[in-house]
Write a protein that holds these residues in place. Structure first.
Motif, PDB file in Angstrom:
ATOM      1  N   LEU A  73       0.826  -1.211   0.000  1.00  0.00           N
ATOM      2  CA  LEU A  73       0.000   0.000   0.000  1.00  0.00           C
ATOM      3  C   LEU A  73       0.862   1.265   0.000  1.00  0.00           C
ATOM      4  O   LEU A  73       0.475   2.285  -0.573  1.00  0.00           O
ATOM      5  N   ALA A  74       2.031   1.196   0.634  1.00  0.00           N
ATOM      6  CA  ALA A  74       2.932   2.356   0.671  1.00  0.00           C
ATOM      7  C   ALA A  74       3.554   2.622  -0.700  1.00  0.00           C
ATOM      8  O   ALA A  74       3.920   3.766  -1.004  1.00  0.00           O
ATOM      9  N   TRP A  75       3.673   1.590  -1.517  1.00  0.00           N
ATOM     10  CA  TRP A  75       4.210   1.756  -2.871  1.00  0.00           C
ATOM     11  C   TRP A  75       3.194   2.413  -3.819  1.00  0.00           C
ATOM     12  O   TRP A  75       3.586   3.124  -4.757  1.00  0.00           O
ATOM     13  N   LEU A  76       1.911   2.177  -3.584  1.00  0.00           N
ATOM     14  CA  LEU A  76       0.888   2.660  -4.514  1.00  0.00           C
ATOM     15  C   LEU A  76       0.908   4.169  -4.749  1.00  0.00           C
ATOM     16  O   LEU A  76       0.824   4.616  -5.904  1.00  0.00           O
ATOM     17  N   PRO A  77       1.026   5.018  -3.698  1.00  0.00           N
ATOM     18  CA  PRO A  77       1.057   6.467  -3.953  1.00  0.00           C
ATOM     19  C   PRO A  77       2.208   6.893  -4.858  1.00  0.00           C
ATOM     20  O   PRO A  77       2.038   7.798  -5.687  1.00  0.00           O
ATOM     21  N   LEU A  78       3.352   6.240  -4.722  1.00  0.00           N
ATOM     22  CA  LEU A  78       4.488   6.584  -5.583  1.00  0.00           C
ATOM     23  C   LEU A  78       4.206   6.191  -7.025  1.00  0.00           C
ATOM     24  O   LEU A  78       4.524   6.940  -7.954  1.00  0.00           O
ATOM     25  N   VAL A  79       3.593   5.037  -7.206  1.00  0.00           N
ATOM     26  CA  VAL A  79       3.217   4.602  -8.558  1.00  0.00           C
ATOM     27  C   VAL A  79       2.244   5.599  -9.175  1.00  0.00           C
ATOM     28  O   VAL A  79       2.402   6.027 -10.332  1.00  0.00           O
ATOM     29  N   PHE A  80       1.245   6.015  -8.401  1.00  0.00           N
ATOM     30  CA  PHE A  80       0.270   6.992  -8.893  1.00  0.00           C
ATOM     31  C   PHE A  80       0.944   8.331  -9.210  1.00  0.00           C
ATOM     32  O   PHE A  80       0.584   8.999 -10.182  1.00  0.00           O
ATOM     33  N   SER A  81       1.921   8.727  -8.400  1.00  0.00           N
ATOM     34  CA  SER A  81       2.624  10.002  -8.614  1.00  0.00           C
ATOM     35  C   SER A  81       3.416   9.984  -9.926  1.00  0.00           C
ATOM     36  O   SER A  81       3.392  10.957 -10.688  1.00  0.00           O
ATOM     37  N   LYS A 101       3.683  11.653 -15.733  1.00  0.00           N
ATOM     38  CA  LYS A 101       3.743  11.308 -17.157  1.00  0.00           C
ATOM     39  C   LYS A 101       2.506  11.796 -17.906  1.00  0.00           C
ATOM     40  O   LYS A 101       2.603  12.287 -19.030  1.00  0.00           O
ATOM     41  N   ASN A 102       1.338  11.672 -17.279  1.00  0.00           N
ATOM     42  CA  ASN A 102       0.101  12.070 -17.949  1.00  0.00           C
ATOM     43  C   ASN A 102      -0.087  13.576 -17.980  1.00  0.00           C
ATOM     44  O   ASN A 102      -0.781  14.098 -18.856  1.00  0.00           O
ATOM     45  N   ILE A 103       0.508  14.294 -17.023  1.00  0.00           N
ATOM     46  CA  ILE A 103       0.475  15.757 -17.069  1.00  0.00           C
ATOM     47  C   ILE A 103       1.242  16.253 -18.292  1.00  0.00           C
ATOM     48  O   ILE A 103       0.815  17.180 -18.983  1.00  0.00           O
ATOM     49  N   LYS A 104       2.376  15.609 -18.554  1.00  0.00           N
ATOM     50  CA  LYS A 104       3.178  15.974 -19.730  1.00  0.00           C
ATOM     51  C   LYS A 104       2.423  15.698 -21.028  1.00  0.00           C
ATOM     52  O   LYS A 104       2.582  16.397 -22.019  1.00  0.00           O
ATOM     53  N   LYS A 105       1.565  14.663 -21.004  1.00  0.00           N
ATOM     54  CA  LYS A 105       0.792  14.304 -22.200  1.00  0.00           C
ATOM     55  C   LYS A 105      -0.564  14.993 -22.240  1.00  0.00           C
ATOM     56  O   LYS A 105      -1.330  14.812 -23.188  1.00  0.00           O
ATOM     57  N   LYS A 106      -0.864  15.768 -21.187  1.00  0.00           N
ATOM     58  CA  LYS A 106      -2.094  16.562 -21.101  1.00  0.00           C
ATOM     59  C   LYS A 106      -3.347  15.706 -21.280  1.00  0.00           C
ATOM     60  O   LYS A 106      -4.129  15.889 -22.220  1.00  0.00           O
ATOM     61  N   ARG A 107      -3.559  14.800 -20.333  1.00  0.00           N
ATOM     62  CA  ARG A 107      -4.741  13.941 -20.322  1.00  0.00           C
ATOM     63  C   ARG A 107      -5.558  14.260 -19.068  1.00  0.00           C
ATOM     64  O   ARG A 107      -5.358  13.654 -18.026  1.00  0.00           O
ATOM     65  N   PRO A 108      -6.471  15.230 -19.150  1.00  0.00           N
ATOM     66  CA  PRO A 108      -7.172  15.747 -17.961  1.00  0.00           C
ATOM     67  C   PRO A 108      -7.956  14.703 -17.165  1.00  0.00           C
ATOM     68  O   PRO A 108      -7.951  14.733 -15.926  1.00  0.00           O
ATOM     69  N   VAL A 109      -8.666  13.802 -17.841  1.00  0.00           N
ATOM     70  CA  VAL A 109      -9.469  12.803 -17.134  1.00  0.00           C
ATOM     71  C   VAL A 109      -8.581  11.860 -16.333  1.00  0.00           C
ATOM     72  O   VAL A 109      -8.834  11.579 -15.153  1.00  0.00           O
ATOM     73  N   ILE A 110      -7.505  11.383 -16.965  1.00  0.00           N
ATOM     74  CA  ILE A 110      -6.572  10.475 -16.292  1.00  0.00           C
ATOM     75  C   ILE A 110      -5.844  11.212 -15.169  1.00  0.00           C
ATOM     76  O   ILE A 110      -5.600  10.650 -14.098  1.00  0.00           O
ATOM     77  N   ILE A 111      -5.514  12.490 -15.392  1.00  0.00           N
ATOM     78  CA  ILE A 111      -4.852  13.307 -14.374  1.00  0.00           C
ATOM     79  C   ILE A 111      -5.729  13.419 -13.136  1.00  0.00           C
ATOM     80  O   ILE A 111      -5.259  13.264 -12.000  1.00  0.00           O
ATOM     81  N   LEU A 126       5.199  12.348  -2.138  1.00  0.00           N
ATOM     82  CA  LEU A 126       4.767  13.700  -1.774  1.00  0.00           C
ATOM     83  C   LEU A 126       5.624  14.752  -2.477  1.00  0.00           C
ATOM     84  O   LEU A 126       5.114  15.789  -2.916  1.00  0.00           O
ATOM     85  N   ASN A 127       6.906  14.478  -2.602  1.00  0.00           N
ATOM     86  CA  ASN A 127       7.820  15.420  -3.240  1.00  0.00           C
ATOM     87  C   ASN A 127       7.491  15.619  -4.719  1.00  0.00           C
ATOM     88  O   ASN A 127       7.556  16.743  -5.238  1.00  0.00           O
ATOM     89  N   ILE A 128       7.110  14.550  -5.403  1.00  0.00           N
ATOM     90  CA  ILE A 128       6.723  14.654  -6.812  1.00  0.00           C
ATOM     91  C   ILE A 128       5.504  15.558  -6.959  1.00  0.00           C
ATOM     92  O   ILE A 128       5.465  16.454  -7.815  1.00  0.00           O
ATOM     93  N   ASN A 129       4.506  15.352  -6.100  1.00  0.00           N
ATOM     94  CA  ASN A 129       3.288  16.164  -6.178  1.00  0.00           C
ATOM     95  C   ASN A 129       3.531  17.603  -5.725  1.00  0.00           C
ATOM     96  O   ASN A 129       2.904  18.532  -6.249  1.00  0.00           O
ATOM     97  N   HIS A 130       4.439  17.773  -4.777  1.00  0.00           N
ATOM     98  CA  HIS A 130       4.823  19.118  -4.350  1.00  0.00           C
ATOM     99  C   HIS A 130       5.397  19.903  -5.538  1.00  0.00           C
ATOM    100  O   HIS A 130       5.033  21.063  -5.768  1.00  0.00           O
TER     101      HIS A 130
END
Length: 225
Positions: A45-53, A58-68, A135-139
């Motif tokens: 479960l602790a790995w999942l947030p990093l995977v999501f981050s 990657k999806n922000i760079k590809k501009k996919r609003p729904v997936i973001i 958290l650092n990635i999202n920050h």
């Protein structure tokens, strides 16, 4: 922190996760006890947030609003699982690490309790670092789009919300999956759990998450220099 540094840290965290899991399996086979098998689930479960981050970045760079939006929601729900693993230290309280003999304190030389000490600390350390990276990635994402002030405000809010989530998980035994499996019950329980005790606990753990985040950021800055 450069991408090369993050990859190196991830390799170490993968190794630690494997070592910790093997130690749990060895304990099960040797002592015929499944007492700490839950740690394997907790580190998953602790790995999942990093995977999501990482996927979010990657999806922000590809501009996919729904997936973001979906990944941001999943990250918010699952992130507290990373700092939550710190509370697993309480399982060490069942052991007597020192023995009172007359007026002296003699440390317990029982290898089994020190094995469990190392076992739990491996999971706690690994899970917490995973949380920091996530958290650092999202920050950085928030800071790049909304500025430094709102970036740090984001950290403060997430820290204290995570403190409350840890309270819900540790004392009420709620978990992240229940927002999907039983959202009505979850909402009612959360609303009924807003009282002085939970707020004080949330404030304490929120402060702990926030101050350790600043510490880890400072250490990463030192390395980059």
């Amino acid at each position: 922190m450069e991408d090369r540094d993050i990859k190196s840290i991830l390799n170490v965290l993968v190794l630690l996760s494997i070592i910790g899991s093997l130690m749990v399996i060895a304990r099960v086979l040797t002592l015929k006890s499944i007492r700490y098998v839950f740690l394997i689930w907790n580190i998953f479960l602790a790995w999942l947030p990093l995977v999501f981050s990482v996927l979010l970045l990657k999806n922000i760079k590809k501009k996919r609003p729904v997936i973001i939006f979906l990944l941001s929601f999943l990250w918010l729900i699952f992130y507290p699982n990373a700092p939550y693993i710190v509370t697993d230290i309480i399982h060490l309280s069942r052991y007597k690490f020192y023995l009172a003999v007359s007026y002296e304190l003699n440390f317990n030389k029982n290898i089994k309790i020190w094995y469990d000490f190392i076992l739990i600390m491996i999971f706690v350390f690994t899970g917490y670092i995973l949380g920091f990276l996530s958290l650092n990635i999202n920050h950085k994402i928030v800071k790049e789009r909304l500025g430094s002030t709102l970036g740090w405000l984001f950290i403060v809010i997430i820290s204290f919300l995570s403190g409350f989530a840890i309270y819900l998980g540790r004392f009420l035994r709620l978990n992240s999956w229940e927002i999907i499996s039983n959202p009505r019950m979850l909402i009612i329980t959360v609303l009924n759990s807003i009282h002085m005790e939970s707020l004080i606990f949330s404030a304490m753990f929120g402060f702990f998450i926030f101050i350790t985040y600043i510490l880890f950021c400072s250490l990463s800055c030192i390395k980059s220099r």
